[in-house]
Design a protein around this motif. Structure first.
Motif, PDB file in Angstrom:
ATOM      1  N   THR A 278       6.000   4.356  -0.384  1.00 42.97           N
ATOM      2  CA  THR A 278       5.317   2.964  -0.625  1.00 42.97           C
ATOM      3  C   THR A 278       5.736   1.876   0.292  1.00 42.97           C
ATOM      4  O   THR A 278       6.242   2.154   1.592  1.00 42.97           O
ATOM      5  N   ASN A 279       5.184   0.566   0.160  1.00 49.62           N
ATOM      6  CA  ASN A 279       5.188  -0.586   1.082  1.00 49.62           C
ATOM      7  C   ASN A 279       4.991   0.005   2.250  1.00 49.62           C
ATOM      8  O   ASN A 279       5.783  -0.306   3.323  1.00 49.62           O
TER       9      ASN A 279
ATOM     10  N   PRO B  42       1.026  -1.161   0.055  1.00 45.20           N
ATOM     11  CA  PRO B  42      -0.012  -0.038   0.131  1.00 45.20           C
ATOM     12  C   PRO B  42       0.893   1.096  -0.020  1.00 45.20           C
ATOM     13  O   PRO B  42       1.848   1.254   0.409  1.00 45.20           O
ATOM     14  N   MET B  43       0.274   2.363  -0.661  1.00 48.55           N
ATOM     15  CA  MET B  43       1.198   3.251  -0.624  1.00 48.55           C
ATOM     16  C   MET B  43       0.411   4.771  -0.404  1.00 48.55           C
ATOM     17  O   MET B  43      -0.889   4.817  -0.464  1.00 48.55           O
ATOM     18  N   MET B  44       0.948   6.067  -0.181  1.00 47.51           N
ATOM     19  CA  MET B  44       0.384   7.128   0.052  1.00 47.51           C
ATOM     20  C   MET B  44       1.294   8.444  -0.372  1.00 47.51           C
ATOM     21  O   MET B  44       2.397   8.152  -0.510  1.00 47.51           O
TER      22      MET B  44
ATOM     23  N   THR C  95       4.072   0.315   6.199  1.00 47.04           N
ATOM     24  CA  THR C  95       3.616  -0.214   7.679  1.00 47.04           C
ATOM     25  C   THR C  95       3.285   0.799   8.386  1.00 47.04           C
ATOM     26  O   THR C  95       3.551   2.074   8.217  1.00 47.04           O
ATOM     27  N   ARG C  96       2.797   0.428   9.803  1.00 49.27           N
ATOM     28  CA  ARG C  96       2.579   1.495  10.693  1.00 49.27           C
ATOM     29  C   ARG C  96       3.557   2.170  11.180  1.00 49.27           C
ATOM     30  O   ARG C  96       3.518   3.230  11.398  1.00 49.27           O
ATOM     31  N   ASP C  97       4.686   1.837  11.308  1.00 50.72           N
ATOM     32  CA  ASP C  97       6.091   2.185  11.715  1.00 50.72           C
ATOM     33  C   ASP C  97       6.471   3.301  10.773  1.00 50.72           C
ATOM     34  O   ASP C  97       6.919   4.203  10.876  1.00 50.72           O
ATOM     35  N   LYS C  98       6.339   2.800   9.310  1.00 51.21           N
ATOM     36  CA  LYS C  98       6.589   3.538   8.294  1.00 51.21           C
ATOM     37  C   LYS C  98       5.973   4.995   8.771  1.00 51.21           C
ATOM     38  O   LYS C  98       6.255   6.251   8.463  1.00 51.21           O
TER      39      LYS C  98
END
Ligand code: SF4
Ligand code: FES
Ligand code: FES
Lengths: 785, 158
Positions: free
Chosen positions: B143-144, B133-135, B146-149
């Motif tokens: 991209t890619n 998933p990306m935003m 995660t919650r941490d990201k």
């Protein structure tokens, strides 16, 4: 096989049809009585092909094709009723009704709605759509058009109309996909002077007429043909009448005049018919108070007064919106006394051309020719608001590539771009025109009996001269606002010279619905060899009898002067549909006149087309048709040669006259040396105008029209930004002006500052002559004659 | 309304189209004006674009209301668009949306209370499927996710 004349053969539903290369299938079907349902297609608009209601099956094509966007080709075989087509029509109808509220019982379009008709003929009775419907809120787009966008099917006809016909897009499709909606986006009115046409164009009840909302069902009204008396075009329309009352007015197609459109003035002007101040009875003044009287007595009285009067002391002013028959009979009666004091030019100030010239001014060309021009110069013309449907033809010419320029005393807003737009003080108009003439003579040297040595011309003048001289077919169009200028004759002469020098057509736009008729049938003092008094002179005379026929005392004539004249005259007779304070005060006898819609008659439009109309509704209370009143009067005067019994009998005599008249716009060039008036730099000049919704007594009383922004734009005093600063007047400040009329009325008005007006000019809708502003600043206003 | 910098940029776009077809530059012009105004368009700005490109005002409103890249209501200066289209959805974008909403204490389509961050309305595929998933945060793709990201990205924004 394509034949030499570009004809091809196609087959629609087994019917062999011959048509032209390039014809759309839907048009071919229409011409041959084959019905294809549609929503978005309209023959006067560009093709959107978005509703898909008109799909047809074409042999060899894998999919159904929109017949509104598909051209016929040779040997094409078209089916409009095949199973595939019928199934598609059902599906499209179901789709269009997904979000439609189905509120036909409370919808004004009911009974004349394409959606109803097509649903009935081509739709299905149920729908698989069970979800919630979208709701689009209606918005207020002004006093003329009611909206209910819930019913909109997004055909975009109204949007395309703005772009292609009215020349200014005000409505658009806002948003996208299923939530797109028609809107002005910002909360604003649709201000086009042609806005009412979107009511006719809208195939559903999304746009309906606000003034006639909920008043009648389509099947309850009787449609009667009428000619619109509100401008010099005489647009053709149908009155929709219920119980002797006009409910609404719709266009009647006439490609030589208004095509299939109506201006808002023509569409909603009739509302003034039902104004509170209609006169119901003949009334006579006895001992300073008014008493009802009978028609017989009042006309006997009028006859008696006319007989007693000295013939040179009779004066008659007649509104230029009167019918040929009224003009003819009234002027014939006046002349039977050997009197020529009759005039319809109630606001004109300059009459110096009327002694020598008997020609009748007109547009000089027909509207189809106008559309084909490649160059137009407007002189003193706000054509878009003056005669909207005439301006529509100029707009069409523009779309065909014509170049257009304008010279006027205010910078008007046109709906097409101008090559040059010159704004000048009224007194400078002739200099501007001379400068253009000078530039034309540089391009096309020729002899002209006028000295232009001291005229300074600029780039603008040169560009206009170039525009005129390089065109194949150009038109110099003198607008109605020029009639109000003190230099009218000089301006007209210069326009004539410019057209001659540049080989252009000289067009003069008539100021009233029946200006041509007024000249043809005698409402001018120079009709016979003995010159009578013009309106200005009549107003200044000490008269025995003054007849005021069919116009208002305030806007149709200088109200100060008419009050003075009426107070000087021994006996004042008013024949008018409406009463007024001034009439009540100064008249001696007031007779209620039927309006145009209540009478039979005829008018001559600006292209010299004679248009006859029938009485459509019964006259209000005891008012009477003009021709009847005048025939009875002739009878009371025991005049011979008034043996008419009906309108057609009068019209027989009129036709003979019309055939003898020479139409031309030539001016008398010998007068040229008089051109030029001295300009006093200290003075403010008043700019007076014919306002769009003040040009006819009925229009003036149409409340819906008076609520438009166009009407409001004439209610303010306008001065230039520079002058406002000099005088210390703030924006929208309310000031009082004192006019120099008989009792020094004070007008409270708000001020608009604008860069569309030249410096040292003041725009006053009422034409005050001397204005005191803010009680301490005095603007000295230039006297115009 | 249109500042010198924006004017220069718009003129470059106008020059790309044939003479007289300057209205073709409307999308670019609106984007530039949105940038100038830190994230959203106003009626005045759209009117200015209409005048600059000699178009009817309503035609500019139509374009601005059609494309979701244009915001016609005031929004916060930082914009976050989380892709929720098919690839991202299969890779867990719903969870990312929920997490971001919770963390910023706001809902998709609204600004944060301190009016710093705007969470853009549901986005269609942003063409970053390979990194789902990306935003997108202020024009930058992440991209890619995660919650941490997400935590890190949001922390960097502060
Ligand atoms: S308002 Fe009427 S004319 Fe305009 S798009 Fe809707 S249905 Fe068509
Ligand atoms: S009428 Fe042909 S698609 Fe609408
Ligand atoms: S689905 Fe999210 S980037 Fe394509």
């Amino acid at each position: 096989m394509i034949t030499n004349d570009n004809k091809i053969n196609i087959t629609i539903n087994d019917k062999k049809i011959c048509c032209n290369v390039g014809d759309k299938i839907i048009d071919v079907a229409d011409d041959n009585g084959i019905e294809i349902p549609r929503f978005c297609y309209h023959k006067k608009l560009s093709t959107a092909a978005s509703c898909r209601m008109c799909l047809v099956e074409i042999e060899g094509a894998p999919k159904l094709m929109p017949s509104c966007a598909t051209q016929a080709s040779d040997n094409m075989v078209v089916q409009t009723k095949s199973d595939k087509v019928v199934a598609s029509q059902k599906a499209v109808m179901e789709f269009l009704l997904i979000n439609h509220p189905l509120d036909c019982p409370i919808c004004d379009q009911g009974g004349e709605c394409s959606l109803q008709d097509n649903a009935f003929s081509y739709g299905k009775t149920d729908s698989i759509f069970k979800e919630d419907k979208l709701v689009n809120l209606s918005s207020d787009i002004g006093p003329l058009v009611a909206t209910n966008f819930n019913r909109c099917i997004m055909c975009t006809r109204c949007v395309r109309f703005g772009e292609e016909i009215s020349g200014h897009r005000e409505l658009g499709g806002i948003g996208r996909a299923n939530t797109i909606e028609i809107s002005t986006y910002i909360n604003k009115n649709v201000d086009s002077e042609l806005s009412g046409n979107i009511i006719d164009l809208c195939p559903v009840g999304s746009l309906t007429s606000k003034p006639s909302q909920f008043q009648a069902r389509a099947w309850e009204v009787i449609k009667k043909p009428a000619i619109m008396p509100f401008d010099c075009l005489g647009s053709n329309a149908n009155l929709h009448i219920k119980n002797n009352k006009i409910i609404r007015v719709l266009p009647r197609e006439n490609n030589d005049i208004n095509e299939m459109w109506l201006s808002d003035r023509d569409r909603f002007g009739f509302l003034g018919q039902y104004s509170q101040d209609r006169l119901s009875n003949p009334i006579i003044k006895k001992d300073k108070s008014w008493h009802n009287t009978s028609w017989g007595d009042s006309l006997a009285k009028m006859a008696e007064k006319l007989k007693q009067a000295k013939s040179s002391n009779i004066g008659c002013l007649i509104g230029g919106n009167s019918s040929n028959e009224e003009i003819f009979l009234l002027s014939k009666i006046i002349r039977s006394f050997g009197c020529n004091n009759i005039d319809y030019r109630l606001l004109q100030k300059d009459f110096s051309d009327n002694t020598k010239q008997k020609n009748t001014n007109w547009l000089g060309l027909d509207l189809k020719q106008l559309e084909q021009c490649d160059s137009v110069i407007h002189v003193c013309s706000n054509l878009r608001k003056d005669v909207p449907m005439l301006n529509h033809r100029v707009f069409t010419a523009y779309k065909n590539g014509a170049k257009i320029s304008s010279i006027s005393n205010r910078l008007y807003d046109f709906n097409y771009p101008l090559v040059e737009q010159i704004g000048c003080k009224p007194s400078n108009t002739i200099f501007e025109l001379k400068a253009i003439l000078k530039e034309i003579l540089k391009i096309k040297p020729q002899k002209i009996a006028i000295n232009l040595d001291d005229i300074v011309s600029t780039k603008e003048h040169k560009n206009i001269a170039l525009q005129l001289s390089t065109a194949q077919k150009s038109v110099v169009m003198l607008g109605i606002q020029a009639k109000l200028l003190p230099d009218y004759t000089a301006i007209k002469t210069l326009c004539d010279l410019i057209s001659q020098a540049s080989n252009s057509i000289f067009a003069i736009v008539p100021e009233y619905a029946n200006s041509l008729g007024a000249k043809l049938y005698g409402a001018i003092p120079y009709y016979s060899d003995n010159l009578g008094k013009n309106s200005e002179q009549i107003l200044k005379s000490n008269l025995d009898v003054l007849i005021l026929y069919n116009f208002d005392s305030e806007y149709d004539i200088n109200s100060d002067k008419i009050q003075k004249a009426a107070s000087l005259a021994k006996f004042v007779i008013v024949i008018n549909p409406y009463s007024s304070q001034i009439w009540q005060e100064y008249a001696d006898l007031i007779l209620p006149l039927a309006t145009t819609f209540e009478s039979s008659g005829s008018m001559v439009n600006c292209c010299n087309t004679l248009q006859k109309y029938q009485q459509n509704i019964k006259p209000y209370k005891y008012s009477q048709e003009g021709w009847r009143i005048l025939l009875t009067l002739a009878d009371k005067l025991s005049l011979d040669s008034f043996k008419y019994k009906s309108v057609p009998e009068i019209q027989n005599d009129l036709t003979d006259i019309q055939q003898k008249i020479i139409l031309n716009n030539d001016t008398n060039n010998k007068d040229i040396k008089k051109i030029g008036i001295k300009n006093n730099v200290d003075d403010f000049e008043v700019i007076n105008e014919f306002a769009i919704y003040q040009n006819h007594p009925m229009v003036r009383r149409s409340l819906a029209l008076q609520k438009t922004n166009d009407a409001a734009s004439y209610n303010k005093l306008i001065i230039s930004l520079v002058d406002a600063k000099l005088l210390g007047i703030k924006r929208d400040e309310k000031i009082s002006i004192t006019t120099n009329n008989i009792d020094h009325t004070k007008i409270i008005t708000s001020v608009q500052q604008s860069d569309s007006i030249p410096d040292s000019c003041i725009f006053l809708p009422n034409g005050a002559k001397y204005a005191t502003i803010n009680n301490n600043t005095t603007i000295r206003v230039k006297e115009s004659i | 309304m249109i500042n010198e910098n924006s004017k220069g940029q718009i003129d470059k776009w106008i020059a790309k189209y044939p003479k007289g077809k300057q209205r073709s530059a409307v999308i670019a012009a609106l984007r530039i004006m949105q940038e100038q105004n830190k994230g959203f368009l106003t009626v005045e700005l759209m009117d200015a674009v209409a005048d600059y490109l000699s178009m009817d005002k309503i035609a500019v409103y139509e374009v601005a209301s059609f494309y979701s890249v244009f915001e016609t209501k005031p929004v916060a200066p930082n914009t976050i668009s989380i892709c929720t289209n098919i690839s991202c959805m299969l890779s867990g974008s719903d969870d990312i949306v929920k997490y971001v909403e919770k963390k910023l204490k706001t809902k998709i389509g609204s600004n944060t209370d301190d009016n710093r961050i705007f969470l853009k309305e549901e986005e269609e595929c942003l063409a970053g499927c390979c990194g789902a998933p990306m935003m997108q945060v202020n024009h930058k793709y992440h991209t890619n996710l995660t919650r941490d990201k997400v935590d890190k990205i949001l922390a960097d924004l502060k």
